[in-house]
Motif scaffolding. Structure first.
Motif, PDB file in Angstrom:
ATOM      1  N   THR A  92      35.901  39.510  43.161  1.00 20.16           N
ATOM      2  CA  THR A  92      36.154  39.462  41.720  1.00 20.16           C
ATOM      3  C   THR A  92      35.577  40.677  41.002  1.00 20.16           C
ATOM      4  O   THR A  92      35.720  40.793  39.789  1.00 20.16           O
ATOM      5  CB  THR A  92      35.550  38.185  41.105  1.00 20.16           C
ATOM      6  OG1 THR A  92      34.115  38.224  41.238  1.00 20.16           O
ATOM      7  CG2 THR A  92      36.085  36.927  41.785  1.00 20.16           C
ATOM      8  N   TYR A  93      34.943  41.583  41.738  1.00 16.75           N
ATOM      9  CA  TYR A  93      34.283  42.726  41.101  1.00 16.75           C
ATOM     10  C   TYR A  93      35.287  43.746  40.577  1.00 16.75           C
ATOM     11  O   TYR A  93      36.219  44.139  41.275  1.00 16.75           O
ATOM     12  CB  TYR A  93      33.349  43.405  42.101  1.00 16.75           C
ATOM     13  CG  TYR A  93      32.642  44.624  41.538  1.00 16.75           C
ATOM     14  CD1 TYR A  93      31.645  44.473  40.586  1.00 16.75           C
ATOM     15  CD2 TYR A  93      32.989  45.905  41.954  1.00 16.75           C
ATOM     16  CE1 TYR A  93      30.990  45.576  40.051  1.00 16.75           C
ATOM     17  CE2 TYR A  93      32.340  47.019  41.428  1.00 16.75           C
ATOM     18  CZ  TYR A  93      31.359  46.848  40.482  1.00 16.75           C
ATOM     19  OH  TYR A  93      30.721  47.949  39.959  1.00 16.75           O
ATOM     20  N   ASP A  94      35.084  44.165  39.322  1.00 14.06           N
ATOM     21  CA  ASP A  94      35.908  45.196  38.704  1.00 14.06           C
ATOM     22  C   ASP A  94      35.041  46.425  38.488  1.00 14.06           C
ATOM     23  O   ASP A  94      34.129  46.408  37.654  1.00 14.06           O
ATOM     24  CB  ASP A  94      36.461  44.696  37.366  1.00 14.06           C
ATOM     25  CG  ASP A  94      37.444  45.681  36.734  1.00 14.06           C
ATOM     26  OD1 ASP A  94      37.439  46.865  37.118  1.00 14.06           O
ATOM     27  OD2 ASP A  94      38.211  45.268  35.849  1.00 14.06           O
ATOM     28  N   ASP A 128      34.462  47.845  34.661  1.00 10.61           N
ATOM     29  CA  ASP A 128      33.512  47.282  33.698  1.00 10.61           C
ATOM     30  C   ASP A 128      32.259  46.710  34.361  1.00 10.61           C
ATOM     31  O   ASP A 128      31.346  46.236  33.682  1.00 10.61           O
ATOM     32  CB  ASP A 128      34.181  46.209  32.838  1.00 10.61           C
ATOM     33  CG  ASP A 128      34.744  45.043  33.655  1.00 10.61           C
ATOM     34  OD1 ASP A 128      34.351  44.881  34.822  1.00 10.61           O
ATOM     35  OD2 ASP A 128      35.579  44.302  33.114  1.00 10.61           O
ATOM     36  N   GLY A 129      32.227  46.744  35.703  1.00  9.15           N
ATOM     37  CA  GLY A 129      31.037  46.274  36.407  1.00  9.15           C
ATOM     38  C   GLY A 129      30.882  44.767  36.452  1.00  9.15           C
ATOM     39  O   GLY A 129      29.846  44.266  36.883  1.00  9.15           O
ATOM     40  N   LYS A 130      31.906  44.047  36.027  1.00 11.77           N
ATOM     41  CA  LYS A 130      31.820  42.594  36.011  1.00 11.77           C
ATOM     42  C   LYS A 130      32.351  42.002  37.313  1.00 11.77           C
ATOM     43  O   LYS A 130      33.118  42.625  38.027  1.00 11.77           O
ATOM     44  CB  LYS A 130      32.596  42.040  34.821  1.00 11.77           C
ATOM     45  CG  LYS A 130      32.016  42.429  33.466  1.00 11.77           C
ATOM     46  CD  LYS A 130      32.817  41.832  32.330  1.00 11.77           C
ATOM     47  CE  LYS A 130      32.228  42.212  30.972  1.00 11.77           C
ATOM     48  NZ  LYS A 130      33.014  41.649  29.841  1.00 11.77           N
ATOM     49  N   GLY A 131      31.945  40.762  37.581  1.00  9.13           N
ATOM     50  CA  GLY A 131      32.382  40.092  38.794  1.00  9.13           C
ATOM     51  C   GLY A 131      31.433  40.361  39.950  1.00  9.13           C
ATOM     52  O   GLY A 131      30.315  40.851  39.772  1.00  9.13           O
ATOM     53  N   TYR A 175      29.985  36.000  46.439  1.00  4.39           N
ATOM     54  CA  TYR A 175      30.780  34.841  46.027  1.00  4.39           C
ATOM     55  C   TYR A 175      30.590  33.692  47.012  1.00  4.39           C
ATOM     56  O   TYR A 175      30.407  32.531  46.614  1.00  4.39           O
ATOM     57  CB  TYR A 175      32.258  35.252  45.951  1.00  4.39           C
ATOM     58  CG  TYR A 175      33.213  34.125  45.629  1.00  4.39           C
ATOM     59  CD1 TYR A 175      33.570  33.848  44.312  1.00  4.39           C
ATOM     60  CD2 TYR A 175      33.774  33.346  46.647  1.00  4.39           C
ATOM     61  CE1 TYR A 175      34.462  32.817  44.018  1.00  4.39           C
ATOM     62  CE2 TYR A 175      34.657  32.318  46.362  1.00  4.39           C
ATOM     63  CZ  TYR A 175      34.990  32.055  45.049  1.00  4.39           C
ATOM     64  OH  TYR A 175      35.863  31.026  44.761  1.00  4.39           O
TER      65      TYR A 175
END
Length: 201
Positions: A156-158, A161-164, A170
């Motif tokens: 899920t890492y993007d 934007d550094g999110k996930g 996970y």
């Protein structure tokens, strides 16, 4: 004990120069101890979370007792210790290695929600409970995958934007939600190869 030894290779990625010797050494130690070993490589251009889920499916299908997952950029320093790791009979047991970072000082385990900055020489005791780890060298009982609802791994890492999070974190967070702890075996030491482009001037 029946052990599925698997290496996931995402996309068309390669392997580190020291991986084959380490991998063969581990398989040899397992066989010498009387374990039944099934070796599995998964390649073919799939994303890393898909590859890891395919390996977990194979474990359940084969009815082997444990998955020993070894990434292609990981080399186990002491292959003979793998039989000690198995003897603990824990649901999830991880080796310890450094993150692929420039300072090379952060262990690839999470404690209290963040990467620990402890060096391997500062680890205390033999077994250490952690929140999560990488999937570089980890031993997982088949029952873990049978208990946890699929998908076990999901990226899920993007990077924009550094999110996930990565598919490994996970999995460990999901395991915790099912009441399954992750234990780091501090004597199970590995190296983590950093692959970089090199320019000749």
């Amino acid at each position: 004990m029946r052990i599925l030894v698997a290496t996931p290779i995402a996309g068309w990625g390669g392997i580190s120069y020291s991986y084959p010797v380490s991998f063969l050494g581990i398989v040899d130690e397992l066989k010498k101890a009387g374990h039944e070993v099934l070796v599995k490589y998964v390649v073919g251009g799939y994303p890393i979370d898909t590859v890891r889920n395919m390996i977990a499916d194979e474990l359940i299908k084969s009815k082997y007792d444990y998955l020993l997952s070894l990434d292609a950029d990981i080399s186990v320093i002491n292959p003979e210790i793998i039989n000690t790791a198995i003897s603990f009979n824990l649901p999830i047991l991880t080796g310890v290695y450094m993150m692929r970072s420039s300072d090379n000082t952060s262990l690839a385990v999470f404690r209290n929600g963040k990467l620990t900055s402890l060096g391997a020489s500062n680890l205390k005791g033999t077994l250490m409970k952690v929140d999560a780890s990488g999937m570089g060298c980890v031993l997982i009982a088949r029952e873990v995958f049978e208990k946890i609802k699929r998908p076990w791994f999901k990226w899920t890492y993007d990077p924009h934007d550094g999110k996930g999070m990565g598919e490994d974190r996970y999995f460990f967070i999901k395991a915790r939600k099912y009441g399954i702890p992750t234990i780091a075996f501090t004597m199970w030491r590995c190296t983590h190869t950093v692959m970089k482009d090199m320019e000749v001037k």
